[in-house]
Design a protein around this motif. Structure first.
Motif, PDB file in Angstrom:
ATOM      1  N   ASN A  39      40.261  46.913  32.984  1.00 51.21           N
ATOM      2  CA  ASN A  39      40.452  45.596  33.507  1.00 51.21           C
ATOM      3  C   ASN A  39      39.395  44.664  32.924  1.00 51.21           C
ATOM      4  N   ALA A  40      39.171  44.804  31.575  1.00 52.34           N
ATOM      5  CA  ALA A  40      38.293  43.824  30.932  1.00 52.34           C
ATOM      6  C   ALA A  40      38.899  42.433  31.081  1.00 52.34           C
ATOM      7  N   SER A  41      40.235  42.365  31.084  1.00 51.73           N
ATOM      8  CA  SER A  41      40.885  41.051  31.200  1.00 51.73           C
ATOM      9  C   SER A  41      40.531  40.382  32.528  1.00 51.73           C
ATOM     10  N   GLY A  42      40.627  41.134  33.619  1.00 48.53           N
ATOM     11  CA  GLY A  42      40.307  40.563  34.927  1.00 48.53           C
ATOM     12  C   GLY A  42      38.821  40.249  35.059  1.00 48.53           C
ATOM     13  N   THR A  43      37.977  41.115  34.481  1.00 47.26           N
ATOM     14  CA  THR A  43      36.531  40.916  34.570  1.00 47.26           C
ATOM     15  C   THR A  43      36.110  39.668  33.792  1.00 47.26           C
ATOM     16  N   ALA A  44      36.683  39.492  32.589  1.00 40.51           N
ATOM     17  CA  ALA A  44      36.386  38.294  31.803  1.00 40.51           C
ATOM     18  C   ALA A  44      36.869  37.055  32.555  1.00 40.51           C
ATOM     19  N   MET A  79      42.216  40.097  40.564  1.00 34.52           N
ATOM     20  CA  MET A  79      42.818  40.102  39.228  1.00 34.52           C
ATOM     21  C   MET A  79      42.645  41.487  38.633  1.00 34.52           C
ATOM     22  N   ASP A  80      43.741  42.189  38.434  1.00 29.54           N
ATOM     23  CA  ASP A  80      43.686  43.518  37.824  1.00 29.54           C
ATOM     24  C   ASP A  80      44.787  43.573  36.770  1.00 29.54           C
ATOM     25  N   MET A  81      44.404  43.493  35.498  1.00 31.21           N
ATOM     26  CA  MET A  81      45.324  43.485  34.360  1.00 31.21           C
ATOM     27  C   MET A  81      46.052  42.141  34.262  1.00 31.21           C
ATOM     28  N   ILE A  82      45.405  41.190  33.629  1.00 29.91           N
ATOM     29  CA  ILE A  82      46.034  39.874  33.457  1.00 29.91           C
ATOM     30  C   ILE A  82      46.183  39.521  31.977  1.00 29.91           C
ATOM     31  N   GLY A  83      46.068  40.524  31.090  1.00 27.70           N
ATOM     32  CA  GLY A  83      46.019  40.224  29.657  1.00 27.70           C
ATOM     33  C   GLY A  83      47.299  40.477  28.885  1.00 27.70           C
ATOM     34  N   ARG A  84      48.373  40.881  29.562  1.00 25.70           N
ATOM     35  CA  ARG A  84      49.569  41.259  28.798  1.00 25.70           C
ATOM     36  C   ARG A  84      50.809  40.562  29.345  1.00 25.70           C
ATOM     37  N   SER A  85      50.669  39.276  29.630  1.00 22.05           N
ATOM     38  CA  SER A  85      51.787  38.546  30.224  1.00 22.05           C
ATOM     39  C   SER A  85      52.924  38.362  29.227  1.00 22.05           C
ATOM     40  N   ASP A  86      54.152  38.445  29.721  1.00 18.32           N
ATOM     41  CA  ASP A  86      55.331  38.175  28.892  1.00 18.32           C
ATOM     42  C   ASP A  86      55.860  36.772  29.183  1.00 18.32           C
ATOM     43  N   LEU A  92      43.682  45.788  48.373  1.00 20.64           N
ATOM     44  CA  LEU A  92      44.133  46.594  49.517  1.00 20.64           C
ATOM     45  C   LEU A  92      43.015  46.805  50.529  1.00 20.64           C
ATOM     46  N   SER A  93      41.790  46.948  50.033  1.00 21.81           N
ATOM     47  CA  SER A  93      40.664  47.151  50.947  1.00 21.81           C
ATOM     48  C   SER A  93      40.527  45.959  51.886  1.00 21.81           C
ATOM     49  N   PHE A  94      40.819  44.770  51.369  1.00 24.49           N
ATOM     50  CA  PHE A  94      40.701  43.553  52.180  1.00 24.49           C
ATOM     51  C   PHE A  94      41.929  43.384  53.072  1.00 24.49           C
ATOM     52  N   ALA A  95      43.120  43.667  52.527  1.00 29.65           N
ATOM     53  CA  ALA A  95      44.341  43.571  53.336  1.00 29.65           C
ATOM     54  C   ALA A  95      44.238  44.494  54.544  1.00 29.65           C
ATOM     55  N   GLY A  96      43.604  45.649  54.340  1.00 31.66           N
ATOM     56  CA  GLY A  96      43.429  46.594  55.440  1.00 31.66           C
ATOM     57  C   GLY A  96      42.562  46.034  56.551  1.00 31.66           C
ATOM     58  N   GLU A  97      41.761  45.032  56.241  1.00 27.39           N
ATOM     59  CA  GLU A  97      40.912  44.388  57.248  1.00 27.39           C
ATOM     60  C   GLU A  97      41.541  43.089  57.752  1.00 27.39           C
ATOM     61  N   LYS A  98      42.837  42.947  57.515  1.00 29.87           N
ATOM     62  CA  LYS A  98      43.594  41.772  57.983  1.00 29.87           C
ATOM     63  C   LYS A  98      43.094  40.473  57.358  1.00 29.87           C
ATOM     64  N   ILE A  99      42.766  40.536  56.096  1.00 32.56           N
ATOM     65  CA  ILE A  99      42.390  39.350  55.332  1.00 32.56           C
ATOM     66  C   ILE A  99      43.553  39.046  54.383  1.00 32.56           C
ATOM     67  N   PRO A 100      44.019  37.783  54.335  1.00 31.16           N
ATOM     68  CA  PRO A 100      45.102  37.454  53.396  1.00 31.16           C
ATOM     69  C   PRO A 100      44.667  37.751  51.955  1.00 31.16           C
ATOM     70  N   VAL A 101      45.578  38.323  51.173  1.00 33.20           N
ATOM     71  CA  VAL A 101      45.225  38.683  49.793  1.00 33.20           C
ATOM     72  C   VAL A 101      46.298  38.209  48.825  1.00 33.20           C
ATOM     73  N   LEU A 102      45.871  37.888  47.618  1.00 33.75           N
ATOM     74  CA  LEU A 102      46.813  37.672  46.519  1.00 33.75           C
ATOM     75  C   LEU A 102      46.345  38.521  45.348  1.00 33.75           C
ATOM     76  N   PHE A 103      47.309  39.148  44.699  1.00 31.76           N
ATOM     77  CA  PHE A 103      47.008  40.082  43.626  1.00 31.76           C
ATOM     78  C   PHE A 103      47.688  39.586  42.350  1.00 31.76           C
ATOM     79  N   PHE A 104      46.893  39.240  41.338  1.00 31.15           N
ATOM     80  CA  PHE A 104      47.426  38.697  40.080  1.00 31.15           C
ATOM     81  C   PHE A 104      47.462  39.792  39.025  1.00 31.15           C
ATOM     82  N   PHE A 105      48.624  39.938  38.387  1.00 28.96           N
ATOM     83  CA  PHE A 105      48.869  41.105  37.542  1.00 28.96           C
ATOM     84  C   PHE A 105      49.941  40.720  36.531  1.00 28.96           C
TER      85      PHE A 105
END
Ligand SMILES: [Zn+2]
Ligand SMILES: [Zn+2]
Length: 485
Positions: free
Chosen positions: A218-223, A276-283, A325-338
């Protein structure tokens, strides 16, 4: 003998053992099914060889949960049952039903269990039984005909020694904080770890030893995280921002579950978490998971559609195994970009040349627009349980499920309970620290995620408790676990 090709060590015992050999079918004692592979065998002090898997496994009508693997097929159960019969060690022979080439899972670690358990290759299984009363092909045929009986092989003495060395490593999340003008925060995260040389999680055994750079994962998400953080320093109105580069995601969301279990900021002060986990290969599109976790997310994201040329693909639940998921499990709203899966996923070929920087930048513009709206005081964010119970999903991350805290480092079959919170459904039902959950309603529980999937399965009556099969020391217990509190 060579590790990984001739044998695989699964569990360790305290001492090396040397003992005569015996064969005990599939190693299963299921009184309630009228089945006992140990009937008539005195296994005490012996090294017992058993088949992997279970009898009748290709029959829809199998008493062992039909065609799906039952709790009795798990290695953890077989090891516990061998231990309870006084065996000194356990050898696993290849499944007799399976004609296909048997592949080895090499990414497992050895767990301490009180007796050594070793899986043998077909070749060595054959050799082991050669001088006994019945050969491997004879007992494999008997297994398929469900005509197995245990027997001693007194002329074969086996020496087994499996030593487990516990190694602790310190992993660090890297956290950056941009204070706002209110006391709440929006968390933006991306995991920065990957597979190294692929020893544990390489998708193909031939790739072990090759550097897995993980340009997308996940260099893409980290960058992207660094990019957003550098721009965020200049703003200060509204909620603060916490940027977290998580460690240990690939090993089971270790960094994010550690963060939510000992948060530096009270969890109720976290308005939302964006991952952000894997955002470097969008079609040309970006997948956004967790849109159902806040009442306001649909409208908020719909409002961004005119700002971007990317197609926004929504998924209501956060059900993708990454740090949100760790945050969703604590009832925090989450968005996951992929940006989507591809053939280079978890392969050494996930490299920089294949990254689409232009589209990655477009995804970051979407994330930044979401952040800009979420930090505003006049933007409400209300958590919503999505249809697959988000609190349960958090358990995949090692946070608690109904009060059960799974041990994230356990890699054998089943779920090892690291802790049970007092006054929770799990505690009331009798679950205790150290229990290993190996079955759910008769079906095998492979790991934490598998347990969650079985507990959240749609289409069953909501109020019925699940029957969880538990290994506790010498006992095998069935405990009820109800997912409605
Ligand atoms: Zn990842
Ligand atoms: Zn990954």
């Amino acid at each position: 003998m060579n590790l990984h090709t001739d044998y695989e060590a699964l569990f360790s015992g305290p001492l090396p053992v040397s003992a005569p050999l015996a064969f005990a079918g599939f190693g299963i004692t299921a009184a309630e099914l009228g089945y006992d592979d140990y009937a008539g065998l005195d296994a005490r002090g012996k090294i017992v060889a058993v088949f992997q898997h279970e009898p009748e496994e290709e029959l829809e009508t199998s008493r062992f949960a039909g065609r799906s693997p039952s709790s009795w097929s798990t290695v953890t159960y077989k090891a516990a049952n061998a231990r309870n019969h006084g065996a000194a060690g356990l050898l696993l022979l290849p499944d007799p039903h399976c004609e296909r080439e048997r592949t080895w899972k090499t990414d497992t670690q050895v767990e301490a269990f009180g007796l050594p358990v070793v899986k043998l290759s077909e070749e060595w299984s054959r050799r082991l039984l050669r001088s006994g009363p019945r050969t491997l092909s004879e007992i494999a045929r008997a297994a398929r005909d469900v005509l197995l009986e245990p027997f001693d092989i007194p002329n074969v003495n086996v020496s087994l020694s499996v030593e487990a060395i516990e190694r602790y490593r310190t992993l660090r999340n890297v956290v950056g904080l941009v204070p706002g003008t209110t006391d709440d925060y929006v968390v933006v995260g991306a995991h920065y770890d990957h597979l190294g040389l692929g020893e544990r999680k390489a998708l193909a055994p031939e790739n072990i030893g090759a550097i897995h750079n993980g340009a997308d994962d996940n260099a893409s998400g980290t960058a992207g995280l660094l990019f957003l953080a550098s721009r965020a320093v200049r703003r200060k109105n509204g909620s603060g921002l916490v940027f977290i580069a998580f460690a240990g995601e690939e090993l089971g969301l270790l960094g994010s579950s550690a963060y939510v279990s000992r948060p530096k900021i009270p969890l109720e002060k976290i308005r939302a978490m964006l991952n952000m986990d894997m955002i470097g290969r969008s079609d040309g599109s970006v997948y956004i998971g967790g849109v159902g976790t806040a009442a306001e997310f649909h409208d908020l994201l719909d409002g961004l559609k005119k700002e971007t040329t990317l197609e926004l693909k929504y998924a209501e639940t956060p059900q993708a195994p990454s740090d949100h998921l760790s945050f969703a499990g604590e009832k925090i709203p989450v968005l996951f970009f992929f940006s989507g899966l591809h053939a280079d996923y978890h392969q050494p070929s996930d490299d920089r040349e294949k990254i689409d920087q232009v589209r990655a930048r477009q995804i970051l513009q979407v994330v930044e627009s979401v952040i800009r709206r979420l930090v505003r005081k006049d933007q409400p964010v209300h958590f919503v349980e999505t249809d697959t119970n988000t609190a349960l999903l958090g358990a995949a991350a090692g946070s608690s499920v109904l009060g059960l805290q799974p041990e994230p480092s356990w890699e054998a079959d089943g779920v090892l309970v690291a802790d049970v919170k007092a006054a929770t459904p799990a505690f009331e039902a009798g679950f205790r620290r150290g229990d290993i959950l190996i079955g759910c309603d008769g079906k095998a529980v492979a790991n934490r995620l598998d347990l969650i999937q079985q507990l959240t399965e749609q289409g069953r009556a909501p109020d019925t408790a699940h029957q969880i099969l538990v290994v506790r020391g010498e006992e095998l217990l069935a405990l009820p676990l109800s997912t409605t509190e």
